[in-house]
Write a protein that holds these residues in place. Structure first.
Motif, PDB file in Angstrom:
ATOM      1  N   GLU A   1       0.683  -1.085   0.062  1.00  0.00           N
ATOM      2  CA  GLU A   1       0.043  -0.025   0.092  1.00  0.00           C
ATOM      3  C   GLU A   1       0.913   1.208   0.127  1.00  0.00           C
ATOM      4  O   GLU A   1       0.668   2.315  -0.651  1.00  0.00           O
ATOM      5  CB  GLU A   1      -0.955   0.001   1.234  1.00  0.00           C
ATOM      6  N   ILE A   2       2.115   1.373   0.818  1.00  0.00           N
ATOM      7  CA  ILE A   2       2.859   2.317   0.771  1.00  0.00           C
ATOM      8  C   ILE A   2       3.571   2.588  -0.617  1.00  0.00           C
ATOM      9  O   ILE A   2       3.433   3.777  -0.969  1.00  0.00           O
ATOM     10  CB  ILE A   2       3.773   2.291   1.651  1.00  0.00           C
ATOM     11  N   ASN A   3       3.796   1.574  -1.329  1.00  0.00           N
ATOM     12  CA  ASN A   3       4.534   1.617  -2.444  1.00  0.00           C
ATOM     13  C   ASN A   3       3.559   2.126  -3.534  1.00  0.00           C
ATOM     14  O   ASN A   3       4.171   2.565  -4.589  1.00  0.00           O
ATOM     15  CB  ASN A   3       5.432   0.300  -2.825  1.00  0.00           C
ATOM     16  N   ALA A   4       2.315   1.800  -3.506  1.00  0.00           N
ATOM     17  CA  ALA A   4       1.370   2.109  -4.578  1.00  0.00           C
ATOM     18  C   ALA A   4       1.006   3.599  -4.277  1.00  0.00           C
ATOM     19  O   ALA A   4       0.245   3.935  -5.234  1.00  0.00           O
ATOM     20  CB  ALA A   4       0.283   1.247  -4.310  1.00  0.00           C
ATOM     21  N   ASN A   5       1.338   4.115  -3.222  1.00  0.00           N
ATOM     22  CA  ASN A   5       0.730   5.400  -3.019  1.00  0.00           C
ATOM     23  C   ASN A   5       1.880   6.378  -3.476  1.00  0.00           C
ATOM     24  O   ASN A   5       2.562   6.785  -2.748  1.00  0.00           O
ATOM     25  CB  ASN A   5       0.365   5.681  -1.497  1.00  0.00           C
ATOM     26  N   PRO A   6       1.572   7.281  -4.462  1.00  0.00           N
ATOM     27  CA  PRO A   6       2.692   8.197  -5.289  1.00  0.00           C
ATOM     28  C   PRO A   6       3.261   9.082  -4.072  1.00  0.00           C
ATOM     29  O   PRO A   6       4.076   9.827  -4.131  1.00  0.00           O
ATOM     30  CB  PRO A   6       1.829   8.914  -6.199  1.00  0.00           C
TER      31      PRO A   6
END
Length: 91
Positions: free
Chosen positions: A82-87
């Motif tokens: 989720e962190i990596n998917a959030n710009p």
């Protein structure tokens, strides 16, 4: 916080720190959960000892002994995804 929940939160943050070693906030949060484990549950050591296709094995303990808790790998790795998917967190 229950021991199981504190271990899971520690595990999630350990995975985030592993995936994002320069993320200072992740390190701080990992330390926060380590403090909860130490202060609330007298856990003085915790480590990931094994990852397989479906489970992550976490060993934890204190002077009285050591135990192993298994966690669902997909659930434990979800926060990092989720962190990596959030710009917002990847600039």
């Amino acid at each position: 916080m229950r021991l199981h929940d504190a271990l899971f939160n520690w595990l999630q943050m350990a995975i985030v720190v592993e995936g994002r070693p320069d993320d200072r906030s992740a390190h701080d949060t990992l330390n926060f959960f380590a403090e909860i484990l130490a202060e609330d549950h007298q856990v003085d050591r915790v480590e990931i000892i094994k990852k397989d296709d479906t489970m992550i094995h976490v060993r934890y303990g204190n002077a009285e002994g050591t135990k192993v808790q298994l966690f669902n790998r997909e659930a434990a790795e979800q926060l990092l995804h989720e962190i990596n998917a959030n710009p917002k967190y990847n600039s």
